[in-house]
Enzyme design. Sequence first.
Site, PDB file in Angstrom:
ATOM      1  N   CYS A  76       0.844  -1.199   0.000  1.00 25.05           N
ATOM      2  CA  CYS A  76       0.000   0.000   0.000  1.00 25.05           C
ATOM      3  C   CYS A  76       0.881   1.252   0.000  1.00 25.05           C
ATOM      4  CB  CYS A  76      -0.979  -0.034   1.172  1.00 25.05           C
ATOM      5  SG  CYS A  76      -2.371   1.114   0.980  1.00 25.05           S
ATOM      6  N   HIS A  79      -3.527  -5.253  -0.052  1.00 27.26           N
ATOM      7  CA  HIS A  79      -3.096  -5.797   1.242  1.00 27.26           C
ATOM      8  C   HIS A  79      -3.175  -7.321   1.218  1.00 27.26           C
ATOM      9  CE1 HIS A  79      -2.823  -2.082   3.704  1.00 27.26           C
ATOM     10  NE2 HIS A  79      -3.691  -1.618   2.822  1.00 27.26           N
ATOM     11  N   GLU A  98      -1.860  -9.424   3.120  1.00 28.88           N
ATOM     12  CA  GLU A  98      -1.891 -10.018   4.465  1.00 28.88           C
ATOM     13  C   GLU A  98      -3.289 -10.405   4.907  1.00 28.88           C
ATOM     14  OE1 GLU A  98      -1.767  -5.462   5.316  1.00 28.88           O
ATOM     15  OE2 GLU A  98      -1.153  -6.861   3.742  1.00 28.88           O
TER      16      GLU A  98
END
EC number: 6.3.4.2
Length: 535
Positions: free
Chosen positions: A381, A507, A509
């Site tokens: 990001c 993102h 994750e």
Amino acid sequence: MKTKFIFITGGVVSSIGKGLAAASLGALLEARGLRVTLQKLDPYINVDPGTMSPFQHGEVFVTDDGAETDLDLGHYERFTNARLSKKSNFTTGQVYFSVIDKERRGDYLGGTVQVIPHITDEMKCKIIENAKGADVAIVEVGGTVGDIESLPFLEAIRQFRFDRGAGNTLYVHVTLVPYIRTAGELKTKPTQHSVMELRKIGIQPDILLCRSEREIPQEMKNKIALFCNVDVKDVIPVVDSEHIYYVPLALSKERLDERVVEKLNIWTKAPDLTPWQDVVETVCHPGHGEVRIAIVGKYVNLTESYKSLSEALTHGGIANDCRVSLKYIDSEKIERDGIDGHLVDMDAVLVPGGFGERGTEGKVMAIEYARLHKIPFFGICLGMQMAVVEYARNVCHIDDACSSEFKKGCGNPVIHLMEEQKSVSKKGGTMRLGGYPCSLEKGTLAHVAYNAQEISERHRHRYEFNNAYREVLTKNGLILSGIYRDKDLVEVVEIADHPWFLGCQFHPEFKSKPLAPHPLFKSFVRAALIQRDAR
């Protein structure tokens, strides 16, 4: 099968581990072949945590459908196969917003709108709606029993037993049995008082999960059972674990899932926990030792701000049979002190997301160091955006390259506000949120990691790569390896003459799990291992 509801409350202190308890129970029930969904009820008045400071709230977890939610939903998704959505997290603010909207429309036919029944009924409707299609719905009530803010939520879940019966509802209370070092004793009084608070509201817990830093002796379990009016088999000790992924195994050892299905009259197969046992074995006894990864961020004083990120790196370690040791570095400290010494012994560098100008120049310095010293680098990001800024300045020699987020009159905004964001005035829920497709260029680092050309990842941002600078950046060696075709947005950038250098606007994750590590984190940690062994 009619949906069964499990309500998880917490007492004595906040951050007692209700979210992990809910996620672990969900994993155990899934291992028995049940379809599970989870939900978090938050007592704060904010509509969602999207505009809350990371220092107050920690991470904001984003779902595929674009909901900005509590970080506990990250635990739920990592531990289970549940696909969560906007319905999986609601707040006091959302409930009141909905009820007031109905009142303005005249839905209550001129009646006096009250907490009971209107607010509690709205809460029950949201719980029931989220549970559709599931065998078991696990509902975590945020806050601590005794807080004023939690009372309407507790009243709503109390009514569930009245509405649905004891065989279809279960109350699990997570509490604390503290060890007093000066006395050398565990104390049950806080648990007793917490249960008393619940019983005043009209909820008798069916199962107690007793958090403790030490083993709870049998005579103490007997005492808790007597004073809290629960079966001694339902007083379940939860001793602090070395690692969170051991919690499902610990709860299974104490027969939590067995007691739950018995009380809810559910017939299931025996659970297969072999995958969790393999995860714990790898985490505790890695075959390839340890790699050291630096996280250069601006919220490092509260590591909960990077919860999904740290877990995804752990998952990357699991996939590579190694332990990942994290070093959190404040990017402002790099700005003050310089880069020297901060990254010298690191096997890889990761720059995560964030908002605002503070600390961004420190991130740029860390990225330049990783690029020049050939250290594996991962930018996520804002980290990807700062990698583009660094490359524009130091490789393309665009000295005043920057992001228009930080300098409105920036001469060369290589990162700029997205077109659809220019007319947005409200902050809450207006970013580019949720899952979007991305096309990967064949043969690139991203393509090799994913082993796919079409992917979908979750986003949370307003600013993007400025296509006006595509030509100059690519001419100087920057690879644009991931594109959102519908709007021609750059989503992934790479450098060819580097062991591992990748930035992504999304993102990743948020989609990583211990039983299914994300491809980018697997690849990144593998690069860190290679870097370590080459030194």
